[in-house]
Scaffold this active site. Structure first.
Site, mmCIF file in Angstrom:
data_model
loop_
_atom_site.group_PDB
_atom_site.id
_atom_site.type_symbol
_atom_site.label_atom_id
_atom_site.label_comp_id
_atom_site.label_asym_id
_atom_site.label_seq_id
_atom_site.Cartn_x
_atom_site.Cartn_y
_atom_site.Cartn_z
ATOM 1 N N THR A 40 -33.292 -1.355 12.352
ATOM 2 C CA THR A 40 -31.750 -1.786 12.695
ATOM 3 C C THR A 40 -31.033 -1.133 11.611
ATOM 4 O O THR A 40 -31.988 0.381 11.192
ATOM 5 C CB THR A 40 -31.270 -2.887 11.393
ATOM 6 O OG1 THR A 40 -30.669 -3.715 11.192
ATOM 7 C CG2 THR A 40 -32.174 -3.255 9.539
ATOM 8 N N LYS A 90 -29.112 -10.029 7.476
ATOM 9 C CA LYS A 90 -29.852 -8.740 7.001
ATOM 10 C C LYS A 90 -29.486 -8.126 5.734
ATOM 11 O O LYS A 90 -30.227 -7.710 4.968
ATOM 12 C CB LYS A 90 -30.315 -7.816 7.824
ATOM 13 C CG LYS A 90 -30.733 -7.784 8.798
ATOM 14 C CD LYS A 90 -31.254 -7.428 10.157
ATOM 15 C CE LYS A 90 -31.822 -7.098 11.501
ATOM 16 N NZ LYS A 90 -31.480 -5.905 12.299
ATOM 17 N N GLY A 93 -29.843 -5.223 0.868
ATOM 18 C CA GLY A 93 -29.526 -5.401 2.438
ATOM 19 C C GLY A 93 -30.981 -4.119 2.706
ATOM 20 O O GLY A 93 -30.952 -3.399 2.340
ATOM 21 N N SER A 140 -33.238 2.492 11.952
ATOM 22 C CA SER A 140 -32.712 3.802 12.909
ATOM 23 C C SER A 140 -31.994 4.187 13.789
ATOM 24 O O SER A 140 -31.596 4.948 14.159
ATOM 25 C CB SER A 140 -33.570 2.705 14.393
ATOM 26 O OG SER A 140 -33.282 1.435 14.270
#
Length: 210
Positions: free
Chosen positions: A38, A70, A82, A161
């Site tokens: 994410t 998250k 996070g 990512s």
């Protein structure tokens, strides 16, 4: 014209680079789909620190969930955090960090160093695949499974990512008039336009630093 043995070997070697053996008979199959990360971004500016994360969970080429949470408060609301990586693994790490914060209240650095030590040396924790950003009113830290506890330069850090895209955008915006939350939201929007594993469904948590 028949292929030579050399060409057969060359073709097989190229195929083997993309395939993996699955049994002793020499059969091959493609790698199974993997969970993709994410984007989590933290910005510290003025009297606020913010952590923002998107909500997309992807398996291979498929979006499994678009509104995962998250980013969350920790330590009775005195810390925010996070994660990027496997959700179940991250939840386990959050629970461990909560326990360390109870053991070392108002000492985020000590709690993180102690947890990173466990994460690196514990046989079970070593298998967990996630990275975390945590922050309190005075410090922002990145935690990894290799025992790293890192404080970012200039109060801005991102993981996941789309982390590099969000980080570059946030650094470019930091010199302007936007506050920490506005920078985080705009940088995350830019990352979502570039990274296919990041969406615009944001969760944002912030703390006052003064």
């Amino acid at each position: 014209m028949a292929k030579s043995r050399f060409e057969d070997r060359l073709f097989f070697g190229q195929r083997a680079a993309y395939m993996r053996p699955t049994d002793v008979k020499g059969l091959f199959m493609a790698e199974p789909p993997t969970w993709h990360g994410t984007t989590i971004l933290s910005v510290r500016k003025g009297n606020r620190v913010v952590i923002a994360g998107d909500g997309q969970v992807s398996l291979g080429q498929t979006i499994i969930k678009g509104n995962a949470r998250k980013v969350r408060p920790l330590g009775a609301g005195q810390v925010i955090g996070g994660f990027a990586g496997a959700t179940a693994d991250a939840m386990t790490l959050f629970e461990r960090l909560e326990a360390k914060l109870e053991q070392y209240p108002s000492q985020l650095v000590r709690a993180c160093v102690d947890m990173a030590k466990d994460w690196r040396t514990d046989r079970y924790l070593r298998r967990l695949e996630a990275m975390m950003i945590v922050a309190d009113r005075s410090v922002t830290l990145v935690l990894t499974g290799t025992g790293d506890v890192l404080e970012p330069e200039k109060g801005i850090i991102a993981i996941g990512s789309g982390g590099n895209y969000a980080l570059a955008a946030a650094r470019a915006l930091a010199d302007g008039d936007l506050d920490a939350e506005a920078i985080a939201r705009k940088a995350m929007a830019i990352a979502a336009e570039i990274c296919v594993y990041t969406n615009n469904n944001l969760t944002v948590e912030s703390l006052a630093t003064a």
